[in-house]
Design a protein around this motif. Structure first.
Motif, PDB file in Angstrom:
ATOM      1  N   LEU A 126       0.820  -1.215   0.000  1.00  0.00           N
ATOM      2  CA  LEU A 126       0.000   0.000   0.000  1.00  0.00           C
ATOM      3  C   LEU A 126       0.854   1.265   0.000  1.00  0.00           C
ATOM      4  O   LEU A 126       1.767   1.411   0.813  1.00  0.00           O
ATOM      5  CB  LEU A 126      -0.905   0.018   1.239  1.00  0.00           C
ATOM      6  CG  LEU A 126      -1.788   1.254   1.414  1.00  0.00           C
ATOM      7  CD1 LEU A 126      -2.833   1.358   0.301  1.00  0.00           C
ATOM      8  CD2 LEU A 126      -2.462   1.246   2.784  1.00  0.00           C
ATOM      9  N   ASP A 127       0.532   2.150  -0.935  1.00  0.00           N
ATOM     10  CA  ASP A 127       1.068   3.512  -0.941  1.00  0.00           C
ATOM     11  C   ASP A 127      -0.123   4.443  -0.766  1.00  0.00           C
ATOM     12  O   ASP A 127      -0.818   4.773  -1.722  1.00  0.00           O
ATOM     13  CB  ASP A 127       1.802   3.777  -2.264  1.00  0.00           C
ATOM     14  CG  ASP A 127       2.266   5.227  -2.391  1.00  0.00           C
ATOM     15  OD1 ASP A 127       2.502   5.867  -1.344  1.00  0.00           O
ATOM     16  OD2 ASP A 127       2.382   5.710  -3.540  1.00  0.00           O
ATOM     17  N   LEU A 128      -0.387   4.840   0.473  1.00  0.00           N
ATOM     18  CA  LEU A 128      -1.557   5.655   0.794  1.00  0.00           C
ATOM     19  C   LEU A 128      -1.241   7.131   0.562  1.00  0.00           C
ATOM     20  O   LEU A 128      -0.349   7.700   1.201  1.00  0.00           O
ATOM     21  CB  LEU A 128      -1.983   5.429   2.245  1.00  0.00           C
ATOM     22  CG  LEU A 128      -3.303   6.073   2.670  1.00  0.00           C
ATOM     23  CD1 LEU A 128      -4.476   5.521   1.865  1.00  0.00           C
ATOM     24  CD2 LEU A 128      -3.533   5.862   4.167  1.00  0.00           C
ATOM     25  N   SER A 181      -1.521   2.198  -5.204  1.00  0.00           N
ATOM     26  CA  SER A 181      -1.361   3.546  -4.660  1.00  0.00           C
ATOM     27  C   SER A 181      -2.703   4.236  -4.800  1.00  0.00           C
ATOM     28  O   SER A 181      -3.296   4.245  -5.877  1.00  0.00           O
ATOM     29  CB  SER A 181      -0.271   4.288  -5.447  1.00  0.00           C
ATOM     30  OG  SER A 181      -0.235   5.649  -5.097  1.00  0.00           O
ATOM     31  N   ALA A 182      -3.212   4.808  -3.688  1.00  0.00           N
ATOM     32  CA  ALA A 182      -4.553   5.404  -3.741  1.00  0.00           C
ATOM     33  C   ALA A 182      -4.777   6.271  -2.517  1.00  0.00           C
ATOM     34  O   ALA A 182      -4.018   6.225  -1.540  1.00  0.00           O
ATOM     35  CB  ALA A 182      -5.629   4.326  -3.820  1.00  0.00           C
ATOM     36  N   GLY A 183      -5.851   7.040  -2.564  1.00  0.00           N
ATOM     37  CA  GLY A 183      -6.269   7.818  -1.416  1.00  0.00           C
ATOM     38  C   GLY A 183      -7.136   7.005  -0.466  1.00  0.00           C
ATOM     39  O   GLY A 183      -7.546   5.877  -0.762  1.00  0.00           O
ATOM     40  N   LYS A 184      -7.432   7.612   0.669  1.00  0.00           N
ATOM     41  CA  LYS A 184      -8.181   6.930   1.730  1.00  0.00           C
ATOM     42  C   LYS A 184      -9.538   6.438   1.265  1.00  0.00           C
ATOM     43  O   LYS A 184      -9.949   5.323   1.614  1.00  0.00           O
ATOM     44  CB  LYS A 184      -8.347   7.893   2.914  1.00  0.00           C
ATOM     45  CG  LYS A 184      -9.177   7.334   4.059  1.00  0.00           C
ATOM     46  CD  LYS A 184      -9.413   8.376   5.143  1.00  0.00           C
ATOM     47  CE  LYS A 184     -10.427   9.410   4.707  1.00  0.00           C
ATOM     48  NZ  LYS A 184     -10.788  10.342   5.809  1.00  0.00           N
ATOM     49  N   HIS A 185     -10.238   7.224   0.472  1.00  0.00           N
ATOM     50  CA  HIS A 185     -11.600   6.847   0.105  1.00  0.00           C
ATOM     51  C   HIS A 185     -11.627   5.593  -0.777  1.00  0.00           C
ATOM     52  O   HIS A 185     -12.489   4.724  -0.591  1.00  0.00           O
ATOM     53  CB  HIS A 185     -12.303   8.013  -0.603  1.00  0.00           C
ATOM     54  CG  HIS A 185     -12.510   9.186   0.298  1.00  0.00           C
ATOM     55  ND1 HIS A 185     -12.464  10.493  -0.138  1.00  0.00           N
ATOM     56  CD2 HIS A 185     -12.750   9.255   1.632  1.00  0.00           C
ATOM     57  CE1 HIS A 185     -12.672  11.313   0.885  1.00  0.00           C
ATOM     58  NE2 HIS A 185     -12.851  10.583   1.962  1.00  0.00           N
ATOM     59  N   HIS A 186     -10.687   5.494  -1.712  1.00  0.00           N
ATOM     60  CA  HIS A 186     -10.624   4.277  -2.523  1.00  0.00           C
ATOM     61  C   HIS A 186     -10.277   3.084  -1.650  1.00  0.00           C
ATOM     62  O   HIS A 186     -10.848   1.996  -1.819  1.00  0.00           O
ATOM     63  CB  HIS A 186      -9.594   4.406  -3.642  1.00  0.00           C
ATOM     64  CG  HIS A 186      -9.388   3.119  -4.386  1.00  0.00           C
ATOM     65  ND1 HIS A 186     -10.212   2.718  -5.418  1.00  0.00           N
ATOM     66  CD2 HIS A 186      -8.476   2.113  -4.214  1.00  0.00           C
ATOM     67  CE1 HIS A 186      -9.818   1.534  -5.856  1.00  0.00           C
ATOM     68  NE2 HIS A 186      -8.768   1.139  -5.149  1.00  0.00           N
ATOM     69  N   LEU A 187      -9.341   3.262  -0.721  1.00  0.00           N
ATOM     70  CA  LEU A 187      -8.940   2.153   0.150  1.00  0.00           C
ATOM     71  C   LEU A 187     -10.122   1.649   0.975  1.00  0.00           C
ATOM     72  O   LEU A 187     -10.344   0.434   1.080  1.00  0.00           O
ATOM     73  CB  LEU A 187      -7.799   2.585   1.074  1.00  0.00           C
ATOM     74  CG  LEU A 187      -7.375   1.549   2.116  1.00  0.00           C
ATOM     75  CD1 LEU A 187      -6.865   0.266   1.455  1.00  0.00           C
ATOM     76  CD2 LEU A 187      -6.311   2.135   3.051  1.00  0.00           C
ATOM     77  N   ILE A 247      -3.278  -7.774   5.480  1.00  0.00           N
ATOM     78  CA  ILE A 247      -1.982  -7.376   6.021  1.00  0.00           C
ATOM     79  C   ILE A 247      -1.427  -6.253   5.157  1.00  0.00           C
ATOM     80  O   ILE A 247      -1.116  -6.457   3.985  1.00  0.00           O
ATOM     81  CB  ILE A 247      -0.985  -8.544   6.031  1.00  0.00           C
ATOM     82  CG1 ILE A 247      -1.628  -9.834   6.516  1.00  0.00           C
ATOM     83  CG2 ILE A 247       0.226  -8.195   6.880  1.00  0.00           C
ATOM     84  CD1 ILE A 247      -0.784 -11.074   6.244  1.00  0.00           C
ATOM     85  N   PHE A 248      -1.299  -5.066   5.726  1.00  0.00           N
ATOM     86  CA  PHE A 248      -0.737  -3.934   4.998  1.00  0.00           C
ATOM     87  C   PHE A 248       0.789  -3.995   5.040  1.00  0.00           C
ATOM     88  O   PHE A 248       1.384  -4.199   6.109  1.00  0.00           O
ATOM     89  CB  PHE A 248      -1.204  -2.613   5.604  1.00  0.00           C
ATOM     90  CG  PHE A 248      -2.680  -2.370   5.518  1.00  0.00           C
ATOM     91  CD1 PHE A 248      -3.298  -2.174   4.284  1.00  0.00           C
ATOM     92  CD2 PHE A 248      -3.465  -2.334   6.657  1.00  0.00           C
ATOM     93  CE1 PHE A 248      -4.663  -1.947   4.213  1.00  0.00           C
ATOM     94  CE2 PHE A 248      -4.827  -2.102   6.593  1.00  0.00           C
ATOM     95  CZ  PHE A 248      -5.427  -1.908   5.362  1.00  0.00           C
ATOM     96  N   TYR A 249       1.403  -3.820   3.867  1.00  0.00           N
ATOM     97  CA  TYR A 249       2.856  -3.732   3.797  1.00  0.00           C
ATOM     98  C   TYR A 249       3.192  -2.361   3.233  1.00  0.00           C
ATOM     99  O   TYR A 249       2.764  -2.016   2.130  1.00  0.00           O
ATOM    100  CB  TYR A 249       3.417  -4.850   2.916  1.00  0.00           C
ATOM    101  CG  TYR A 249       4.909  -5.063   3.052  1.00  0.00           C
ATOM    102  CD1 TYR A 249       5.613  -4.623   4.171  1.00  0.00           C
ATOM    103  CD2 TYR A 249       5.635  -5.714   2.054  1.00  0.00           C
ATOM    104  CE1 TYR A 249       6.979  -4.833   4.305  1.00  0.00           C
ATOM    105  CE2 TYR A 249       7.003  -5.935   2.177  1.00  0.00           C
ATOM    106  CZ  TYR A 249       7.665  -5.490   3.294  1.00  0.00           C
ATOM    107  OH  TYR A 249       9.017  -5.687   3.420  1.00  0.00           O
ATOM    108  N   LEU A 250       3.972  -1.570   3.963  1.00  0.00           N
ATOM    109  CA  LEU A 250       4.192  -0.164   3.645  1.00  0.00           C
ATOM    110  C   LEU A 250       5.555   0.097   3.023  1.00  0.00           C
ATOM    111  O   LEU A 250       5.982   1.243   2.932  1.00  0.00           O
ATOM    112  CB  LEU A 250       4.007   0.678   4.919  1.00  0.00           C
ATOM    113  CG  LEU A 250       2.671   0.474   5.645  1.00  0.00           C
ATOM    114  CD1 LEU A 250       2.588   1.389   6.859  1.00  0.00           C
ATOM    115  CD2 LEU A 250       1.484   0.713   4.710  1.00  0.00           C
TER     116      LEU A 250
END
Length: 309
Positions: free
Chosen positions: A244-246, A262-268, A284-287
């Motif tokens: 995830l690239d928030l 890669s996306a903004g909060k609303h799409h996520l 599982i988020f991987y940053l």
């Protein structure tokens, strides 16, 4: 009466519920080796924010062409240390490369951390996908299928009884036992990917399936098949990883990146609602590929995304 599954499993996995976790290290790093700054503080903060699990990868050797060495440390040593600094969050391997280790060593380490942390361990396992590592252990890469299967069956036998009688290609046990036993009845064993096995075999012999991101229609097909195959054995959860690239722009549209987007909060948030409806039980988020500091992203996830789950 003992529970069928341990404290960690019950915290992370429930039917029709989507929980979240984080891959360690909680860090964005462009190359293959992380800096590992402030990881204890970040693990403590992840627990405070409501993440249900921290996931630790087993990468014995550095392959500079692979691009990622994970959190560097031996998973069980590191899990034990972080267990001493936290109180509730589950500690999961994601995943131990079974063909490179003996099942007694894996399970003894896992149950040791499980007892010391009062039942907080989940054991994710895999067959391994880095051919460079296998010659160093003098283990043929082509033996992964058989060694993985034998290791799973060996560990299940070790957990099934005191002084089990085991006749397995990886070893024979008679009139001996492994200590410690799990804190509760068992440690859940979750298979990552296909591990060179059929899905029918995984459904029967694993306590859950950990998989990679895929298009929603393919995800629906996979989970439908998983539910069909596991139905005779009761609920077995489905876990998905996500790179995830928030973005800071909450309205940013999704763009694909390796094993995620890669996306903004609303799409996520919309995406999480969709995979929950489809049947994913834990994400599982991987940053690693985040353009923002991982600590900042984790804070936003905890405060602005997790409440929607």
């Amino acid at each position: 009466m003992k529970n069928q599954f341990n404290r960690a499993y019950r915290s992370v996995y429930q039917q029709n519920i989507l929980t979240s976790g984080l891959f360690m290290p909680i860090e964005a790093f462009a190359k293959d080796v992380p800096v590992m700054d402030s990881q204890i503080d970040l693990a403590i903060r992840a627990e405070e924010l409501g993440f249900k699990a921290l996931w630790f990868r087993d990468i014995p050797l550095r392959d500079p062409n692979f691009g990622d060495v994970g959190q560097i440390f031996d998973p069980f040593v590191y899990m034990s240390y972080i267990a001493s600094k936290t109180t509730e969050i589950a500690l999961a391997t994601g995943s131990m490369v079974l063909p490179l280790h003996h099942p007694i060593d894996i399970l003894k380490a896992a149950t040791s951390v499980d007892v010391l942390s009062s039942g907080r361990v989940i054991l994710g396992v895999a067959a391994g996908d880095r051919p460079l590592e296998f010659p160093a252990f003098n283990i043929p890469y082509a033996s992964r299928e058989e060694r993985f299967r034998d290791s799973i069956l060996y560990m299940k036998s070790l957990q099934s009884a005191h002084f089990p009688v085991i006749h397995n290609p990886l070893g024979v046990m008679t009139n001996s036992d492994m200590l410690p036993k799990p804190y509760e009845n068992t440690i859940s064993i979750m298979t990552t990917g296909y591990a060179q096995q059929s899905l029918e075999w995984i459904a029967k012999n694993s306590d859950g399936w950990i998989n990679f991101p895929r298009p929603l229609l393919k995800l629906q097909e996979s989970i439908n098949l998983w539910r069909k195959l596991t139905n005779p054995f009761g609920f077995k959860p489905y876990t998905q990883g996500l790179m995830l690239d928030l973005k800071e722009d909450n309205d940013a549209k999704a763009l694909p990146i390796h094993l995620g987007f890669s996306a903004g909060k609303h799409h996520l948030i919309d995406y999480l609602h969709q995979i929950k409806r489809i049947g994913v039980n834990h994400i599982i988020f991987y940053l690693k590929l985040s353009k923002r500091p991982a600590s900042e992203v984790m804070e936003q996830l905890g405060k602005e995304v997790l409440p929607y789950l």
